[in-house]
Design a protein around this motif. Structure first.
Motif, PDB file in Angstrom:
ATOM      1  N   ARG A 193      -0.678 -10.323  -4.714  1.00 22.81           N
ATOM      2  CA  ARG A 193       0.597 -11.016  -4.477  1.00 22.81           C
ATOM      3  C   ARG A 193       1.703 -10.022  -4.160  1.00 22.81           C
ATOM      4  NH1 ARG A 193      -1.562 -13.895  -2.910  1.00 22.81           N
ATOM      5  NH2 ARG A 193      -2.481 -15.851  -3.513  1.00 22.81           N
ATOM      6  N   SER A 194       1.716  -8.884  -4.854  1.00 23.01           N
ATOM      7  CA  SER A 194       2.746  -7.886  -4.534  1.00 23.01           C
ATOM      8  C   SER A 194       2.329  -6.504  -5.011  1.00 23.01           C
ATOM      9  CB  SER A 194       4.082  -8.275  -5.188  1.00 23.01           C
ATOM     10  OG  SER A 194       3.983  -8.101  -6.585  1.00 23.01           O
ATOM     11  N   ILE A 195       2.804  -5.513  -4.294  1.00 17.68           N
ATOM     12  CA  ILE A 195       2.639  -4.105  -4.719  1.00 17.68           C
ATOM     13  C   ILE A 195       4.028  -3.476  -4.626  1.00 17.68           C
ATOM     14  CG2 ILE A 195       1.634  -1.848  -4.134  1.00 17.68           C
ATOM     15  CD1 ILE A 195      -0.792  -3.335  -2.963  1.00 17.68           C
ATOM     16  N   GLU A 196       4.540  -3.014  -5.768  1.00 17.17           N
ATOM     17  CA  GLU A 196       5.867  -2.385  -5.760  1.00 17.17           C
ATOM     18  C   GLU A 196       5.732  -0.936  -6.190  1.00 17.17           C
ATOM     19  OE1 GLU A 196       8.741  -4.543  -8.014  1.00 17.17           O
ATOM     20  OE2 GLU A 196       8.265  -6.453  -7.003  1.00 17.17           O
ATOM     21  N   ILE A 197       6.383  -0.058  -5.429  1.00 16.03           N
ATOM     22  CA  ILE A 197       6.311   1.376  -5.755  1.00 16.03           C
ATOM     23  C   ILE A 197       7.736   1.892  -5.983  1.00 16.03           C
ATOM     24  CG2 ILE A 197       5.616   3.650  -4.903  1.00 16.03           C
ATOM     25  CD1 ILE A 197       3.593   1.979  -3.073  1.00 16.03           C
ATOM     26  N   GLN A 198       7.974   2.387  -7.197  1.00 10.86           N
ATOM     27  CA  GLN A 198       9.277   2.988  -7.490  1.00 10.86           C
ATOM     28  C   GLN A 198       9.029   4.398  -7.980  1.00 10.86           C
ATOM     29  OE1 GLN A 198      10.525  -0.088 -10.229  1.00 10.86           O
ATOM     30  NE2 GLN A 198      12.147  -0.729  -8.825  1.00 10.86           N
ATOM     31  N   GLY A 199       9.208   5.344  -7.087  1.00 13.46           N
ATOM     32  CA  GLY A 199       8.929   6.743  -7.453  1.00 13.46           C
ATOM     33  C   GLY A 199       7.473   6.899  -7.839  1.00 13.46           C
ATOM     34  N   GLU A 200       7.250   7.286  -9.107  1.00 15.54           N
ATOM     35  CA  GLU A 200       5.868   7.517  -9.543  1.00 15.54           C
ATOM     36  C   GLU A 200       5.274   6.309 -10.264  1.00 15.54           C
ATOM     37  OE1 GLU A 200       5.868  11.056 -11.886  1.00 15.54           O
ATOM     38  OE2 GLU A 200       5.959  12.365 -10.128  1.00 15.54           O
ATOM     39  N   ARG A 201       6.023   5.185 -10.259  1.00 13.80           N
ATOM     40  CA  ARG A 201       5.520   3.986 -10.954  1.00 13.80           C
ATOM     41  C   ARG A 201       5.081   2.930  -9.952  1.00 13.80           C
ATOM     42  NH1 ARG A 201       8.665   2.224 -16.278  1.00 13.80           N
ATOM     43  NH2 ARG A 201       7.025   0.690 -16.022  1.00 13.80           N
ATOM     44  N   VAL A 202       3.923   2.369 -10.212  1.00 11.16           N
ATOM     45  CA  VAL A 202       3.374   1.338  -9.313  1.00 11.16           C
ATOM     46  C   VAL A 202       3.166   0.055 -10.114  1.00 11.16           C
ATOM     47  CG1 VAL A 202       1.383   0.714  -7.872  1.00 11.16           C
ATOM     48  CG2 VAL A 202       2.184   3.086  -7.919  1.00 11.16           C
ATOM     49  N   SER A 203       3.644  -1.073  -9.564  1.00 10.14           N
ATOM     50  CA  SER A 203       3.389  -2.383 -10.187  1.00 10.14           C
ATOM     51  C   SER A 203       2.634  -3.257  -9.195  1.00 10.14           C
ATOM     52  CB  SER A 203       4.696  -3.096 -10.537  1.00 10.14           C
ATOM     53  OG  SER A 203       5.483  -2.261 -11.330  1.00 10.14           O
ATOM     54  N   VAL A 204       1.539  -3.824  -9.669  1.00 11.97           N
ATOM     55  CA  VAL A 204       0.726  -4.686  -8.804  1.00 11.97           C
ATOM     56  C   VAL A 204       0.607  -6.053  -9.466  1.00 11.97           C
ATOM     57  CG1 VAL A 204      -1.567  -5.014  -7.775  1.00 11.97           C
ATOM     58  CG2 VAL A 204      -0.599  -2.712  -7.958  1.00 11.97           C
TER      59      VAL A 204
END
Length: 364
Positions: free
Chosen positions: A31-42
């Motif tokens: 549904r989504s892949i978010e990348i903030q610097g060194e953090r990844v949320s899937v």
């Protein structure tokens, strides 16, 4: 080097969801892949109930993403969203029921009702809202398996709707609740079909993800009525390895194919007997029959279950294995079957927008 979406997807593609037989990206679960610097949320979304599988799957994928260069932390969230799927053409949807699973067998005595009860309870344990309709009019046994006291009757609302009984978190309706245990149903085919349709259409189910229908054995009048008038999403065929049972199970597969209902898989019961004294394994009813049937018709062999005293005694006591001994190996097999059946439905075809069922008036 900053982390890219492609790199995260490439990791996800290396892992196969065992129920969908596909990786999450190819299966359309991302549904989504978010990348903030060194953090990844899937965020992943599964189209089947997988309460017992979800967190382990999320953990496996998160650990894999954390192996990527430049990732310090990965969070993976897995949600289960069960949608209604299209059944046969020209059959109107059933109100408050998303998907109907018919559990059928060519002949009696192969453990079909036990499979239906354990499948329903396993789906409920995975977090789905589940109902069981005992359509086996001549030998209804779901009331006993769910521990419903003899003589319990469903409430009737507005003189029209039967309110399903509830046991172990599953909604339940059976012909047995409308008659008494001692009187056999001495009915002709058309009467049975009529009673059954009434039972299905006049039960006030409460928002079900899955309705498991325990079909009568065989491929006759009642089965055809059900297949033609009830919007069945898919069927599960139950057999034993015995040649005679397999012959009848093949007829069951053929019948569902003729009426355009997908066969989600085969469950083989009584596949092996393990002596409780010495541990010797013996194939009392023959060997590999379910596998041959599955190969011949290109369907999944969902499970091969042993001939086990526990399965029988727990069902007879009103607490089938899935809830009587939830950590047992046999219960785990049923959970696997439940997830795979749900996954097959999620892959089976188009999703229908369910607001109001279409009411079709025809001349037949």
């Amino acid at each position: 080097m900053p982390v890219t979406r492609e790199a995260v997807e490439a990791v996800l593609r290396q892992y196969t969801d065992p129920h969908l037989n596909q990786d999450p990206v190819s299966a359309g679960c991302v549904r989504s892949i978010e990348i903030q610097g060194e953090r990844v949320s899937v965020q992943l979304e599964l189209g089947y109930a997988a309460g017992l599988f979800r967190s382990g799957w999320a953990q496996t994928l998160a650990m894999a993403i954390e192996q990527l260069d430049g990732v310090s932390r990965a969070d993976v969230q897995v949600d289960c969203v069960i949608k209604p799927h299209k059944a046969q053409d020209q059959v109107p949807a059933l109100a408050n029921v998303k998907n109907i699973i018919a559990v059928a067998s060519g002949k009696g005595g192969v453990g079909k009702s036990t499979t239906a009860a354990n499948l329903a309870l396993a789906l409920a344990r995975e977090g789905a809202r589940v109902g069981v309709l005992d359509a086996d009019i001549y030998g209804p046994s779901q009331g006993i398996m769910f521990g419903i006291p003899e003589g319990t009757k469903p409430e009737i609302r507005d003189q029209k709707w039967f309110l399903p009984l509830e046991a172990h978190g599953v909604q339940l309706m059976s012909m047995a609740f409308l008659s008494d245990d001692k009187t056999p149903m001495v009915w002709r085919g058309p009467m049975v079909s009529g009673a059954l349709l009434q039972l299905i259409t006049q039960t006030a189910w409460k928002d079900l993800d899955y309705l498991v229908v325990d079909m009568p054995p065989g491929t006759g009048d009642i089965q055809l009525t059900l297949a033609q008038k009830v919007p069945v999403t898919g069927s599960v065929i139950v057999t034993t390895p015995q040649d005679l049972a397999l012959l009848d199970a093949k007829k069951g597969v053929e019948m569902f194919r003729k009426v355009n209902i997908p066969v989600l898989g085969v469950v083989e019961n009584m596949a092996v007997h393990i002596c409780s004294n010495c541990g010797h394994a013996e194939h009392l009813f023959g060997e590999g029959g379910g596998e041959r049937l599955a190969d011949e018709y290109n369907v999944d062999l969902l499970a091969s279950l042993p001939l086990s005293m526990a399965i029988r005694s727990q069902a007879d006591a009103g607490k089938p294995t899935t809830i009587a001994d939830p950590e047992s190996q046999i219960a785990m097999i049923y959970q696997e079957v439940a997830r795979t059946v749900g996954a097959r439905i999620s892959q089976s075809g188009q999703i229908i927008a369910q607001s109001m069922p279409n009411i079709v008036v025809s001349d037949d």
